[in-house]
Write an enzyme that holds these catalytic residues in place. Structure first.
Site, PDB file in Angstrom:
ATOM      1  N   ARG A  37      12.844   4.631  12.775  1.00 22.09           N
ATOM      2  CA  ARG A  37      11.577   5.378  12.746  1.00 22.09           C
ATOM      3  C   ARG A  37      10.712   5.041  13.971  1.00 22.09           C
ATOM      4  NH1 ARG A  37       9.071   5.168   6.923  1.00 22.09           N
ATOM      5  NH2 ARG A  37       7.770   6.766   7.913  1.00 22.09           N
ATOM      6  N   ALA A  76       3.004  -0.611   4.921  1.00 20.26           N
ATOM      7  CA  ALA A  76       2.528  -0.660   6.306  1.00 20.26           C
ATOM      8  C   ALA A  76       2.065  -2.050   6.728  1.00 20.26           C
ATOM      9  CB  ALA A  76       1.406   0.351   6.502  1.00 20.26           C
ATOM     10  N   ARG A 133       4.458  10.962  -2.319  1.00 20.30           N
ATOM     11  CA  ARG A 133       4.351  10.648  -0.894  1.00 20.30           C
ATOM     12  C   ARG A 133       5.679  10.946  -0.168  1.00 20.30           C
ATOM     13  NH1 ARG A 133       4.586   4.371   1.223  1.00 20.30           N
ATOM     14  NH2 ARG A 133       4.056   5.072   3.297  1.00 20.30           N
ATOM     15  N   TYR A 137      11.047   8.955   1.147  1.00 18.91           N
ATOM     16  CA  TYR A 137      11.022   7.918   0.107  1.00 18.91           C
ATOM     17  C   TYR A 137      11.643   8.346  -1.217  1.00 18.91           C
ATOM     18  CZ  TYR A 137       7.821   5.872   3.496  1.00 18.91           C
ATOM     19  OH  TYR A 137       7.276   5.361   4.651  1.00 18.91           O
ATOM     20  N   ARG A 182       6.766   0.888  13.818  1.00 17.11           N
ATOM     21  CA  ARG A 182       7.397   0.310  12.618  1.00 17.11           C
ATOM     22  C   ARG A 182       8.494  -0.694  12.977  1.00 17.11           C
ATOM     23  NH1 ARG A 182       5.335   3.650   8.475  1.00 17.11           N
ATOM     24  NH2 ARG A 182       4.944   5.718   9.315  1.00 17.11           N
ATOM     25  N   ASN A 237       8.159  -5.309  -0.748  1.00 13.88           N
ATOM     26  CA  ASN A 237       8.038  -4.197   0.198  1.00 13.88           C
ATOM     27  C   ASN A 237       6.566  -4.148   0.586  1.00 13.88           C
ATOM     28  OD1 ASN A 237       7.794  -1.853   1.610  1.00 13.88           O
ATOM     29  ND2 ASN A 237       8.993  -0.601   0.193  1.00 13.88           N
ATOM     30  N   GLU A 290      12.731  -9.096   1.989  1.00  8.47           N
ATOM     31  CA  GLU A 290      11.941  -7.939   2.451  1.00  8.47           C
ATOM     32  C   GLU A 290      12.751  -6.666   2.197  1.00  8.47           C
ATOM     33  OE1 GLU A 290      11.835  -7.921   6.704  1.00  8.47           O
ATOM     34  OE2 GLU A 290      10.404  -6.270   6.844  1.00  8.47           O
ATOM     35  N   HIS A 327      12.708  -2.283   2.467  1.00  6.43           N
ATOM     36  CA  HIS A 327      12.107  -1.008   2.853  1.00  6.43           C
ATOM     37  C   HIS A 327      12.980   0.109   2.321  1.00  6.43           C
ATOM     38  CE1 HIS A 327       9.215  -3.057   5.274  1.00  6.43           C
ATOM     39  NE2 HIS A 327      10.200  -3.794   5.747  1.00  6.43           N
ATOM     40  N   ILE A 328      12.344   1.078   1.698  1.00  3.76           N
ATOM     41  CA  ILE A 328      13.075   2.212   1.122  1.00  3.76           C
ATOM     42  C   ILE A 328      13.704   3.035   2.238  1.00  3.76           C
ATOM     43  CG2 ILE A 328      12.780   4.359  -0.199  1.00  3.76           C
ATOM     44  CD1 ILE A 328      10.416   2.852  -1.661  1.00  3.76           C
ATOM     45  N   SER A 329      12.944   3.257   3.282  1.00  2.58           N
ATOM     46  CA  SER A 329      13.431   4.061   4.413  1.00  2.58           C
ATOM     47  C   SER A 329      14.102   3.155   5.449  1.00  2.58           C
ATOM     48  CB  SER A 329      12.269   4.817   5.055  1.00  2.58           C
ATOM     49  OG  SER A 329      11.364   3.898   5.654  1.00  2.58           O
ATOM     50  N   PRO A 375       0.792  -1.223   0.000  1.00  4.95           N
ATOM     51  CA  PRO A 375       0.000   0.000   0.000  1.00  4.95           C
ATOM     52  C   PRO A 375       0.829   1.281   0.000  1.00  4.95           C
ATOM     53  CG  PRO A 375      -0.113  -1.106   2.126  1.00  4.95           C
ATOM     54  CD  PRO A 375       0.533  -2.064   1.171  1.00  4.95           C
ATOM     55  N   ASN A 376       0.337   2.223  -0.776  1.00  4.29           N
ATOM     56  CA  ASN A 376       0.880   3.587  -0.876  1.00  4.29           C
ATOM     57  C   ASN A 376       2.200   3.673  -1.632  1.00  4.29           C
ATOM     58  OD1 ASN A 376      -1.265   4.860   0.641  1.00  4.29           O
ATOM     59  ND2 ASN A 376      -0.432   3.773   2.407  1.00  4.29           N
ATOM     60  N   HIS A 378       3.992  -4.241   9.265  1.00  4.10           N
ATOM     61  CA  HIS A 378       3.873  -4.110  10.709  1.00  4.10           C
ATOM     62  C   HIS A 378       2.565  -4.663  11.270  1.00  4.10           C
ATOM     63  CE1 HIS A 378       7.141  -1.525   9.588  1.00  4.10           C
ATOM     64  NE2 HIS A 378       6.336  -0.668   8.995  1.00  4.10           N
ATOM     65  N   ASP A 392       2.026 -15.599   6.534  1.00  4.69           N
ATOM     66  CA  ASP A 392       1.570 -16.965   6.246  1.00  4.69           C
ATOM     67  C   ASP A 392       1.623 -17.276   4.751  1.00  4.69           C
ATOM     68  OD1 ASP A 392       1.136 -17.435   8.906  1.00  4.69           O
ATOM     69  OD2 ASP A 392      -1.045 -17.196   8.829  1.00  4.69           O
TER      70      ASP A 392
END
Ligand code: DQA
Length: 144
Positions: free
Chosen positions: A107, A77, A17, A22, A111, A74, A98, A100-102, A9-10, A80, A87
């Site tokens: 943070r 949200a 954003r 990001y 998170r 990625n 996995e 994550h850009i940030s 999402p997002n 978390h 699963d």
């Protein structure tokens, strides 16, 4: 070798954003960058983005039936919150990295939990779009 890159999402809002976190690149820029990298390395790659948890689960399951060799994800949200994504990755046993850009570890407290991490072969954080390329290298090195 064929890799599926999933964004949650997002992440379709990249470039719009929170660019301080990001970056200024768009989702399309991200896909183009990954595509060019995979072309160089002669890796087949496909992309999927959804804002919906169940759709992400469906896509992970479909990857199993399509014989995908590795997944870069990625989960945004849902990282978390989502036991369903954890699963799903466990169900298909496809090596998954996995991303994550940030730098999520620096943070907010909320998170700091990643459910999906337990099913992943590696995690890359805080490297911007380059983190996706590193994730692909990890899958290649592991000869998935
Ligand atoms: C993110 C980090 C998550 O905490 C956040 O919810 C995102 C993006 C990242 O790429 O840094 O949507 O996964």
């Amino acid at each position: 070798m064929n890799i599926l890159v999933i964004n949650g999402p997002n992440l379709n809002m990249l470039g719009i954003r929170e660019p301080v976190l990001y970056g200024a690149g768009t989702y399309e820029d991200l896909c183009n960058q990954i595509q060019a990298y995979c072309n160089e390395k002669k890796i087949a790659v496909e992309f999927y983005q959804s804002n919906h948890e169940g759709a992400l689960v469906d896509r992970i399951q479909a990857a199993y039936f399509a014989g995908v060799d590795g997944i870069v994800i990625n989960p945004g949200a849902y990282t978390h919150t989502s036991i369903a994504l954890l699963d799903a990755v466990k169900s298909v046993s496809i090596p998954t990295v996995e991303v994550h850009i940030s730098k999520v570890e620096e943070r907010e407290d909320f998170r700091q939990k990643s459910y999906i991490r337990a099913a992943c072969v590696a995690t890359v954080t805080g490297k911007g779009f380059a983190g996706y390329l590193e994730a692909i290298d990890i899958l290649v090195e592991k000869k998935v």
